[in-house]
Design a protein around this motif. Sequence first.
Motif, PDB file in Angstrom:
ATOM      1  N   UNK A  50       0.819  -1.217   0.000  1.00  0.00           N
ATOM      2  CA  UNK A  50       0.000   0.000   0.000  1.00  0.00           C
ATOM      3  C   UNK A  50       0.852   1.265   0.000  1.00  0.00           C
ATOM      4  N   UNK A  51       2.001   1.237   0.672  1.00  0.00           N
ATOM      5  CA  UNK A  51       2.878   2.411   0.686  1.00  0.00           C
ATOM      6  C   UNK A  51       3.389   2.714  -0.720  1.00  0.00           C
ATOM      7  N   UNK A  52       3.848   1.669  -1.426  1.00  0.00           N
ATOM      8  CA  UNK A  52       4.348   1.879  -2.784  1.00  0.00           C
ATOM      9  C   UNK A  52       3.243   2.408  -3.692  1.00  0.00           C
ATOM     10  N   UNK A  53       2.048   1.811  -3.603  1.00  0.00           N
ATOM     11  CA  UNK A  53       0.923   2.269  -4.412  1.00  0.00           C
ATOM     12  C   UNK A  53       0.586   3.729  -4.112  1.00  0.00           C
ATOM     13  N   UNK A  54       0.610   4.089  -2.827  1.00  0.00           N
ATOM     14  CA  UNK A  54       0.271   5.454  -2.434  1.00  0.00           C
ATOM     15  C   UNK A  54       1.256   6.460  -3.008  1.00  0.00           C
ATOM     16  N   UNK A  55       2.542   6.124  -2.951  1.00  0.00           N
ATOM     17  CA  UNK A  55       3.566   7.024  -3.471  1.00  0.00           C
ATOM     18  C   UNK A  55       3.470   7.141  -4.987  1.00  0.00           C
ATOM     19  N   UNK A  56       3.277   6.015  -5.660  1.00  0.00           N
ATOM     20  CA  UNK A  56       3.276   6.016  -7.126  1.00  0.00           C
ATOM     21  C   UNK A  56       2.057   6.754  -7.682  1.00  0.00           C
ATOM     22  N   UNK A  57       0.846   6.347  -7.265  1.00  0.00           N
ATOM     23  CA  UNK A  57      -0.352   6.971  -7.841  1.00  0.00           C
ATOM     24  C   UNK A  57      -1.419   7.362  -6.821  1.00  0.00           C
ATOM     25  N   UNK A  58      -1.384   6.770  -5.634  1.00  0.00           N
ATOM     26  CA  UNK A  58      -2.488   6.940  -4.694  1.00  0.00           C
ATOM     27  C   UNK A  58      -2.714   8.365  -4.247  1.00  0.00           C
ATOM     28  N   UNK A  59      -1.661   9.033  -3.810  1.00  0.00           N
ATOM     29  CA  UNK A  59      -1.822  10.416  -3.347  1.00  0.00           C
ATOM     30  C   UNK A  59      -2.311  11.308  -4.475  1.00  0.00           C
ATOM     31  N   UNK A  60      -1.757  11.106  -5.662  1.00  0.00           N
ATOM     32  CA  UNK A  60      -2.136  11.941  -6.797  1.00  0.00           C
ATOM     33  C   UNK A  60      -3.606  11.758  -7.160  1.00  0.00           C
ATOM     34  N   UNK A  61      -4.056  10.507  -7.251  1.00  0.00           N
ATOM     35  CA  UNK A  61      -5.449  10.245  -7.604  1.00  0.00           C
ATOM     36  C   UNK A  61      -6.414  10.703  -6.517  1.00  0.00           C
ATOM     37  N   UNK A  62      -5.929  10.808  -5.288  1.00  0.00           N
ATOM     38  CA  UNK A  62      -6.783  11.211  -4.171  1.00  0.00           C
ATOM     39  C   UNK A  62      -6.855  12.723  -3.992  1.00  0.00           C
ATOM     40  N   UNK A  63      -5.726  13.415  -4.154  1.00  0.00           N
ATOM     41  CA  UNK A  63      -5.675  14.815  -3.741  1.00  0.00           C
ATOM     42  C   UNK A  63      -5.178  15.796  -4.803  1.00  0.00           C
ATOM     43  N   UNK A  64      -4.814  15.317  -5.984  1.00  0.00           N
ATOM     44  CA  UNK A  64      -4.331  16.220  -7.024  1.00  0.00           C
ATOM     45  C   UNK A  64      -5.394  16.373  -8.109  1.00  0.00           C
ATOM     46  N   UNK A  65      -5.866  17.586  -8.294  1.00  0.00           N
ATOM     47  CA  UNK A  65      -6.855  17.848  -9.328  1.00  0.00           C
ATOM     48  C   UNK A  65      -8.231  17.319  -8.967  1.00  0.00           C
TER      49      UNK A  65
END
Length: 409
Positions: A50-65
Motif C-alpha cells: 500500500x505504501x508503494x501504491x500510495x507514493x506512485x499513484x495513490x496520493x495523486x489520484x486522491x488529492x491532485x486535481x
Amino acid sequence: MSTANTLFVMIASVLVFFMTPGLAFFYGGMVARRNAVNTLLSVFYICGLAVILWVVVGYSLSFSGNSLGVIGNLHAIMFNHVVLDHLTGTRIPQGIYALFQMMFAIITPALFVGAVVGRVRFKFLTAFIICWSIVVYYPLVHMVWGGGLLARLGALDFAGGTVVHINAGVTALALSIGVGPRYFRNDKPANRSWVLLGTAILWIGWYGFNAGSALAINDVAAQAMITTTVSSAAAMVAWQLLEVHQTGHVTLVGTCTGSLCGLVAITPATGYVSINAALWIGLIAATISFYFITEIKPLFPSIDDTLDAFGCHGLSGIWGSIATGLFAQHSVNGQVKYDGLLVGGGWHLFGIQLLATLITVVLAFVFSMVIIKGLRRVMPIRVSKAAEARGLDLSQHEETLGTLEMNPK
C-alpha cells in the motif's frame, strides 16, 4: 508551521500504522491454527504494497486535481509537484498530511482480508488489492476528503466511516461471494491471546485514527478521544449482555468484537457528536452487528465472511455514517453546518448521510465484483480443497502442495 500540531499528527500516523500489525494479531488469533502464519502475512505485507501504491499513484489520484468530482489526476505521480513543506489549514506540512493519509491506505485493504483468509490465493489477493485501491479506494478518498462529489454534497466523515469501514466491509462481502465459502468451517481460534492483544493495539491505534483526524491539538481532537472511548466501551458491554442473554455466558472473542464494533461506528461521527450520542452509537452498533452475525448470517451459508469483516466493519460503519446524520452538532464542531435529526436539526444532514452511505455501498460492491470477475478470467482465485485442508501455512500454491505430498517428512 505549528510544531505542536505537526508532532501530534506524526504521532497519530505512527499509531494508525501500528493498527495494521494489531489487526494481523486479531485476525491471526481467530483463524484455524493451520492458517495463522498465512493470515499474519496476508495482513502485514500490505504495509509494503500500500505504501508503494500510495507514493506512485495513490496520493495523486486522491488529492491532485479533480475529474468530475470522482477522482484526481496523475499530476502528482511519484509525489512530483508536491510541495511537502506547504502548510495546510492547521499549519502542518503537506508531507505529514500525506503520510497520515498513507496509513489509512494501509489499514483499509487489510480489513477485508479477514473475509477470505484460509482459501484465497496470494497472487489473486495482491492483484485485487492493487486494482481495488486504484478503482475504489482512491476515488472514495477524493470524493470525501479531496474536495470531490461527496464533500460538495455536504457529507460528513470525520475519520473514515465511509472511506475505510463501509468500503472495506462491503468489499469483504463482495469477496465472500466471489471467492466462495470454505470447505471446512468448524475450526477453533488459533490463539485467543492474540485476539485480545490485537484488540488492545487496535483500540490504542484508534486514538491516532480518530483524534488524529482533527489534524491539530484542539477541542475537537479531545472530543474525538472521549467519544471513541465511550462508544467502544458501550459496544463492548452491550455485546457481553447480548451474549449472556443468548448463550448464558461471555466470551473473549465476543467481547473483543463488540469493542471493535463501537470503534468502527463512532469513526465517522467522533469529532461531530456529544458523549451522550457516542454512548448510543456504540450500543446500537453492537446490537446490529451481533444479531446479524448470530441470526442473519447463518441463513446464507453460501456467503462465507470468515472473520465477519462485513458484519463488524460494514454494518457498524453503515450505522455510524447514518448516526452522524442523527447526532452531529454545530456546538461540538463548527464544521457541522446542519445539526443532526435527533439534536434539533431537520432532515437535511440525515438525508445527505443516507445518500452518501448508499453511494459508498454501491460503489464498493459493484466495482469489487467487477474486479473479481475480471481477475477470475486471468488467474485462479482460491486454493484447492486439499490445500485448504492442509492449511495455507504449509501450502499457498499447488506446486508447493505437490512437493509436500511427495516428501511428507
